[in-house]
Design an enzyme around this catalytic site. Structure first.
Site, PDB file in Angstrom:
ATOM      1  N   GLY A  52       0.589  -0.995   0.051  1.00 20.89           N
ATOM      2  CA  GLY A  52       0.096  -0.110   0.007  1.00 20.89           C
ATOM      3  C   GLY A  52       0.811   1.298   0.065  1.00 20.89           C
ATOM      4  O   GLY A  52       0.142   2.432   0.291  1.00 20.89           O
ATOM      5  N   HIS A 127       6.120  -3.942 -23.774  1.00 20.09           N
ATOM      6  CA  HIS A 127       4.923  -4.889 -23.359  1.00 20.09           C
ATOM      7  C   HIS A 127       3.793  -4.271 -22.595  1.00 20.09           C
ATOM      8  O   HIS A 127       4.225  -3.208 -21.873  1.00 20.09           O
ATOM      9  CB  HIS A 127       5.360  -6.195 -22.956  1.00 20.09           C
ATOM     10  CG  HIS A 127       6.253  -5.695 -21.506  1.00 20.09           C
ATOM     11  ND1 HIS A 127       7.389  -5.785 -21.565  1.00 20.09           N
ATOM     12  CD2 HIS A 127       5.829  -5.440 -20.132  1.00 20.09           C
ATOM     13  CE1 HIS A 127       7.920  -5.651 -20.373  1.00 20.09           C
ATOM     14  NE2 HIS A 127       6.830  -5.360 -19.476  1.00 20.09           N
ATOM     15  N   ASP A 210      12.200   0.943 -19.703  1.00 15.71           N
ATOM     16  CA  ASP A 210      12.361  -0.548 -19.346  1.00 15.71           C
ATOM     17  C   ASP A 210      12.363  -1.466 -20.516  1.00 15.71           C
ATOM     18  O   ASP A 210      11.769  -1.307 -21.733  1.00 15.71           O
ATOM     19  CB  ASP A 210      10.993  -1.086 -18.554  1.00 15.71           C
ATOM     20  CG  ASP A 210      10.899  -2.383 -17.949  1.00 15.71           C
ATOM     21  OD1 ASP A 210      11.843  -2.657 -17.389  1.00 15.71           O
ATOM     22  OD2 ASP A 210      10.301  -3.453 -18.685  1.00 15.71           O
ATOM     23  N   GLU A 240      17.000   1.075 -20.167  1.00 15.17           N
ATOM     24  CA  GLU A 240      17.448  -0.002 -19.534  1.00 15.17           C
ATOM     25  C   GLU A 240      18.288  -1.020 -20.435  1.00 15.17           C
ATOM     26  O   GLU A 240      17.355  -1.779 -21.221  1.00 15.17           O
ATOM     27  CB  GLU A 240      16.429  -0.804 -18.483  1.00 15.17           C
ATOM     28  CG  GLU A 240      16.759  -2.018 -17.857  1.00 15.17           C
ATOM     29  CD  GLU A 240      15.879  -3.008 -17.431  1.00 15.17           C
ATOM     30  OE1 GLU A 240      16.019  -3.940 -16.699  1.00 15.17           O
ATOM     31  OE2 GLU A 240      14.639  -3.143 -18.224  1.00 15.17           O
ATOM     32  N   HIS A 320      15.757  -2.756  -8.127  1.00 15.67           N
ATOM     33  CA  HIS A 320      14.611  -3.630  -7.875  1.00 15.67           C
ATOM     34  C   HIS A 320      14.634  -5.230  -8.413  1.00 15.67           C
ATOM     35  O   HIS A 320      13.922  -5.948  -8.010  1.00 15.67           O
ATOM     36  CB  HIS A 320      13.348  -2.997  -8.413  1.00 15.67           C
ATOM     37  CG  HIS A 320      13.148  -2.714  -9.905  1.00 15.67           C
ATOM     38  ND1 HIS A 320      13.970  -2.133 -10.477  1.00 15.67           N
ATOM     39  CD2 HIS A 320      12.511  -3.381 -10.753  1.00 15.67           C
ATOM     40  CE1 HIS A 320      13.946  -2.057 -11.900  1.00 15.67           C
ATOM     41  NE2 HIS A 320      12.772  -2.763 -11.949  1.00 15.67           N
ATOM     42  N   ASP A 321      15.481  -5.232  -9.389  1.00 17.23           N
ATOM     43  CA  ASP A 321      15.673  -6.621  -9.891  1.00 17.23           C
ATOM     44  C   ASP A 321      16.820  -7.445  -9.451  1.00 17.23           C
ATOM     45  O   ASP A 321      16.807  -8.672  -9.672  1.00 17.23           O
ATOM     46  CB  ASP A 321      15.899  -6.501 -11.379  1.00 17.23           C
ATOM     47  CG  ASP A 321      14.676  -6.248 -12.177  1.00 17.23           C
ATOM     48  OD1 ASP A 321      13.654  -6.562 -11.822  1.00 17.23           O
ATOM     49  OD2 ASP A 321      14.923  -5.292 -13.032  1.00 17.23           O
ATOM     50  N   ASP A 365      14.413 -11.049  -6.058  1.00 23.18           N
ATOM     51  CA  ASP A 365      13.057 -10.596  -6.223  1.00 23.18           C
ATOM     52  C   ASP A 365      11.876 -11.782  -5.774  1.00 23.18           C
ATOM     53  O   ASP A 365      12.379 -12.865  -6.160  1.00 23.18           O
ATOM     54  CB  ASP A 365      12.835 -10.400  -7.742  1.00 23.18           C
ATOM     55  CG  ASP A 365      11.331 -10.158  -8.198  1.00 23.18           C
ATOM     56  OD1 ASP A 365      10.710  -9.657  -7.218  1.00 23.18           O
ATOM     57  OD2 ASP A 365      11.128 -10.154  -9.403  1.00 23.18           O
TER      58      ASP A 365
END
Length: 482
Positions: A52, A127, A210, A240, A320-321, A365
């Site tokens: 959240g 995508h 991305d 990226e 984050h990856d 992740d």
């Protein structure tokens, strides 16, 4: 051809925020949005669960970020999506209501810009998602859909959820939830261009693109750059690209890339054989490297692209990856300290992944996407370390745009300089387990005058005599001289 990149990026220290996990503040008129089951903020994250976090929470923490020295924010996707990471885009023209919607985004832009903090958005244009309107129409209407050529349909029936049957459409990495656009279709191309333009017109300061290398359509990124820069010549366009990116960094496409070579080289040198895992689960840890190998790889990296573009690369030690560097190093704190020291003294825009500055840990992740900890759980030593180094970077232009020169690379000791006009900064790192003593010839017409920074505090000694810098570097330490 003369290459131009946004000047502000060369002086930026970025902070990457995963919106669902950074901060949560809910105005009274939007409380209904979070009146739903949420994961406990401090519990380990799951692949599909929401905690959240939202844009209102980011606004609440802007003073904290400003005090840290952050002047640019890179946001993971914020458009409407059916995933906590929001790379499954449902609507590119709507800010996810769970994040606060357009009202929260407009407030964030205003509050950030009032503090001279830039906001860069994440664009997922290779995508979309199964719920994206145009793809959903195909699922509902089959061969009668007018949008068939917007995607890479290869057969019938489509199987968007059933792994026992062929998907019959192109999807990113074969993941059915992520149908790939057919960017060879002029209508798709125009649709994406207009999305890019729309958010820049509304005040966003750039795009992080991305999986940019997956879009192969000739001229696509050239047109994207032309149209974005026509609105705001100072907008930052960063792709990226996992490894090397010369074909995209010719001055006609991206201003820079976010990639792995700096991360891999720095991890191999600083963490070395302390690595208990690789940054990515599908790859083994990079082999440990000595200073000579590190210097070779870093200098090769710095020779790949024009200097104007080197200064606008987006560099980090995790994201984050990837597993966070502290986890990769098995909890070894000096690894985080020394890797961060190299990051904040390297050419290009350094990017701090949220929570690194307070000692947040996380494995692969989704574990690397934990909730930002409460203040009482912050590691104040790590926070102060980041604050001091960021302040140094802002204080000395040589650390941002000065030329880079390796001065010494033997054993586990690496020394380099950043020089701009009469400003000469010397950075020395001992990644080894024993104290190193040596004499380094200095060709600068001015001798070093003062110590700017030491890690650990007051553990490294030096003096200048007869053209030589006499250095004593304790094990696992770093030193910055001016």
């Amino acid at each position: 051809m003369q290459i131009y990149t946004p000047d502000w990026v060369k002086h930026a220290v970025f902070y990457q925020i995963f919106p669902d996990r950074f901060a949560r503040i809910v105005p009274a008129h939007q409380k209904w949005l979070l009146n739903v089951p949420l994961e406990d903020w401090n519990a380990p994250p799951t692949i599909h669960g929401y905690k959240g976090g939202n844009l209102w929470g980011i606004i609440e923490k802007l003073d904290y970020l400003q005090d840290l020295g952050i002047n640019a924010i890179y946001l993971n996707p914020i458009f409407t999506s059916a995933s906590n990471h929001r790379y499954h885009t449902l609507d590119y023209y709507q800010i996810d209501p769970f994040l606060g919607g357009e009202e929260a985004f407009a407030s964030l832009l205003k509050a950030a810009h009032n503090r001279h903090i830039k906001i860069v958005l994440d664009g997922t244009f290779n995508h979309a998602s199964r719920g994206f309107y145009f793809f959903n129409d195909i699922l509902e209407n089959g061969i009668n859909s007018p949008w068939l050529d917007w995607f890479k349909i290869t057969g019938w029936p489509l199987a968007p959820y059933d792994d026992d049957h062929p998907a019959n459409y192109g999807a990113w990495h074969g993941i059915r939830a992520l149908p790939e656009f057919n960017t060879n279709n002029p209508a798709v191309r125009e649709y994406i261009m207009r999305i890019g333009e729309h958010w820049i017109k509304l005040g966003a300061d750039g795009w992080r693109l991305d999986s940019a290398d997956y879009i192969k359509t000739p001229g696509f990124w050239q047109e994207f750059r032309e149209r974005i820069k026509a609105i705001n010549p100072e907008a930052y366009i960063v792709g990226e690209i996992p490894m090397y990116a010369s074909e995209w960094l010719d001055g006609t496409q991206f201003d820079g890339v976010s990639s792995l070579p700096f991360l891999n080289a720095t991890t191999a040198f600083i963490v070395g054989d302390r690595q208990v895992k690789g940054h990515l689960s599908e790859y083994a840890p990079p082999p440990p490297a000595d200073a000579a190998k590190y210097g070779e790889e870093i200098n090769q990296l710095l020779q790949l692209y024009p200097w104007e573009i080197q200064l606008t690369q987006l560099n980090g030690i995790n994201n984050h990856d990837t597993a966070r560097l502290l986890d990769v190093a098995g909890g070894d704190r000096p690894s985080l300290y020394l890797a961060t020291l190299l990051l904040l003294t390297f050419p290009g825009a350094p990017c701090i992944y949220y929570g690194d500055e307070v000692g947040l840990t996380g494995s692969y992740d989704p574990d690397c996407r934990r909730g930002f900890p409460n203040k009482e759980a912050w590691d104040q030593d790590i926070l102060e370390f980041h604050r001091q180094l960021i302040k140094l970077r802002h204080s000395y232009p040589a650390l941002r745009i000065g030329e880079y020169q390796t001065l010494y690379a033997q054993g586990q000791v690496y020394i380099f300089s950043r020089r701009l006009a009469r400003e000469n900064i010397i950075i020395a790192v001992n990644a080894g387990n024993s104290t190193a003593k040596f004499n380094l010839p200095i060709s600068s017409p001015t001798e070093p005058e003062k110590t700017l920074f030491t890690y650990p505090e007051n553990q490294n000694n030096w003096h200048f005599q007869a053209g030589y810098l006499n250095l004593t570097l304790t094990s696992r330490s770093g030193l910055i001289l001016a």
